[in-house]
Design an enzyme around this catalytic site. Structure first.
Site, PDB file in Angstrom:
ATOM      1  N   THR A 109       0.828  -1.206   0.000  1.00 15.89           N
ATOM      2  CA  THR A 109       0.000   0.000   0.000  1.00 15.89           C
ATOM      3  C   THR A 109       0.861   1.254   0.000  1.00 15.89           C
ATOM      4  O   THR A 109       0.577   2.226  -0.712  1.00 15.89           O
ATOM      5  CB  THR A 109      -0.925   0.010   1.222  1.00 15.89           C
ATOM      6  N   THR A 129       0.684  -3.089   9.592  1.00 15.42           N
ATOM      7  CA  THR A 129       0.922  -4.506   9.361  1.00 15.42           C
ATOM      8  C   THR A 129       1.121  -5.214  10.685  1.00 15.42           C
ATOM      9  O   THR A 129       1.826  -4.704  11.559  1.00 15.42           O
ATOM     10  CB  THR A 129       2.156  -4.768   8.468  1.00 15.42           C
ATOM     11  N   ILE A 130       0.506  -6.378  10.825  1.00 16.17           N
ATOM     12  CA  ILE A 130       0.743  -7.157  12.037  1.00 16.17           C
ATOM     13  C   ILE A 130       2.154  -7.716  12.045  1.00 16.17           C
ATOM     14  O   ILE A 130       2.681  -8.086  13.092  1.00 16.17           O
ATOM     15  CB  ILE A 130      -0.282  -8.302  12.203  1.00 16.17           C
ATOM     16  N   ASP A 131       2.798  -7.777  10.872  1.00 17.82           N
ATOM     17  CA  ASP A 131       4.137  -8.371  10.769  1.00 17.82           C
ATOM     18  C   ASP A 131       5.233  -7.481  11.337  1.00 17.82           C
ATOM     19  O   ASP A 131       6.351  -7.943  11.561  1.00 17.82           O
ATOM     20  CB  ASP A 131       4.466  -8.693   9.310  1.00 17.82           C
ATOM     21  N   ARG A 166       3.630 -34.457  24.359  1.00 14.31           N
ATOM     22  CA  ARG A 166       3.736 -34.147  22.937  1.00 14.31           C
ATOM     23  C   ARG A 166       4.688 -32.982  22.673  1.00 14.31           C
ATOM     24  O   ARG A 166       4.950 -32.164  23.539  1.00 14.31           O
ATOM     25  CB  ARG A 166       2.366 -33.738  22.371  1.00 14.31           C
ATOM     26  N   MET A 173       1.871 -16.083  11.689  1.00 15.12           N
ATOM     27  CA  MET A 173       2.093 -15.317  10.468  1.00 15.12           C
ATOM     28  C   MET A 173       3.489 -14.699  10.459  1.00 15.12           C
ATOM     29  O   MET A 173       4.085 -14.461  11.499  1.00 15.12           O
ATOM     30  CB  MET A 173       1.020 -14.248  10.307  1.00 15.12           C
ATOM     31  N   ARG A 270       2.074 -32.476  17.191  1.00 16.12           N
ATOM     32  CA  ARG A 270       0.855 -31.866  16.658  1.00 16.12           C
ATOM     33  C   ARG A 270       1.136 -30.418  16.259  1.00 16.12           C
ATOM     34  O   ARG A 270       1.979 -29.751  16.859  1.00 16.12           O
ATOM     35  CB  ARG A 270      -0.272 -31.902  17.696  1.00 16.12           C
TER      36      ARG A 270
END
Length: 346
Positions: A109, A129-131, A166, A173, A270
């Protein structure tokens, strides 16, 4: 300048805090300068199609502070279509009597905003941005909320992983950078964190997990950024494809790492992929404050005539930086930050 007619839009992925920016723009423009704010709907597509609404400083605007997403809608537009529509964009802005445009979005953008600025349109950019990968600003709004969501997931998975002996992998992200993974892994007490900036060796991950089990710790938590890649020659990845915007799609790096750990160690592994849940919901207090400050500064910059700039957080101050600084390169995780996190592994 007083009594301006300002337009804003949100483009790219949705993000907690977008509405707080819009609210900051509208309230500042209206209360401080007596100006009008127009919102284009669904990002650049709305600007091209002249789909706009007037935004009033009323109860509806006041209430959006707490809401995730964006009241204007958002979307992505292929750069070729965007650039081919420059004459239409100019005509739409002129017909609407727009004096300045405030696009809110991430790297793509902001590149589009710079291109409009280069073509003579008065623009002030707001990084989103969440990044947290926009250069020149300490933080982007949305990042803190995404980290909080990811950390909560890691916190919750500790007990289920321990109960079932486990290894749990949490994929977050981060296509090109690992800020969310780094922060969520450290805050959530993960036993290994994998980020795009540092290619991983699957053997090292397996050693870290096996060491835990040998020490009597019968579970492990690994946080993986979606864009993480293996060190050359250490692991073969299943290929994804390229989407219409030139972005590589991923076939699930978390699951591929899980499969390798299971084959090599025999442990039950998992995978939890958080996906778009990191983008949604109510923004944190930090993101509400930062987004509001961005909106206020962007509106004031328009009235100061300070165009061809992007608002940015520098320490405790909201400052103006050039588009070149904002989009010239991605803000990656420095190697020393990963080394600090590495001290917590195992």
């Amino acid at each position: 300048m007083e009594d301006m007619r300002i337009a804003t839009l949100t483009s790219g992925g949705d993000c907690p805090g977008l509405n707080a920016v819009i609210r900051g723009i509208v309230r500042t423009a209206s209360n401080e300068f007596g100006s009008t704010v127009v919102g284009y709907q669904d990002g650049w597509e709305g600007l091209l199609g002249d789909r706009r609404v007037q935004l009033y400083d009323d109860e509806d605007i006041d209430r959006i502070l707490l809401r995730g997403g964006t009241i204007l809608g958002t979307g992505r537009l292929h750069p070729d279509k965007f650039k081919a529509g420059i004459d239409q964009i100019k005509a739409n802005l002129e017909d609407a009597g727009i004096d300045a445009l405030i696009p809110i979005g991430g790297e793509g953008t902001l590149k589009g905003a710079k291109w409009l600025s280069d073509n003579g349109i008065p623009v002030v950019g707001v990084p989103k941005t969440i990044d947290n990968d926009v250069n020149g600003t300490d933080f982007t709004f949305g990042f803190d909320t995404a980290v909080a969501v990811a950390t909560d997931a890691v916190d919750r998975l500790h007990t289920t992983a321990e109960s079932h002996n486990r290894v749990m992998i949490v994929e977050v992200m981060g296509r090109h950078v690992g800020w969310i993974a780094l922060h969520a892994g450290m805050a959530g007490g993960a036993h290994y964190t994998v980020i795009p900036e540092v290619p991983f060796d699957i053997a090292e991950i397996c050693k870290a997990m096996e060491r835990r089990f040998q020490m009597g710790e019968k579970y492990g938590i690994i946080v993986v950024a979606e864009g993480a890649l293996p060190r050359e020659g250490t692991m073969e990845l299943r290929e994804g494809h390229i989407d219409q915007f030139g972005h590589k799609t991923f076939t699930g790096i978390g699951q591929q790492i899980a499969d390798e750990i299971h084959v090599r160690l025999g442990h039950d592994v998992r995978t939890t992929v958080l996906g778009h849940i990191q983008r949604g919901g109510t923004p944190t207090a930090f993101d509400r404050v930062l987004a509001t400050r961005y909106g206020v500064r962007a509106a004031r910059a328009c009235h100061e005539g300070s165009f061809d700039k992007v608002v940015a957080l520098k320490g405790e101050s909201i400052e103006m930086i050039t588009f070149e600084e904002a989009v010239g390169t991605l803000k990656e995780v420095p190697f020393e930050r990963w080394v600090t996190a590495q001290a917590m592994f195992g």
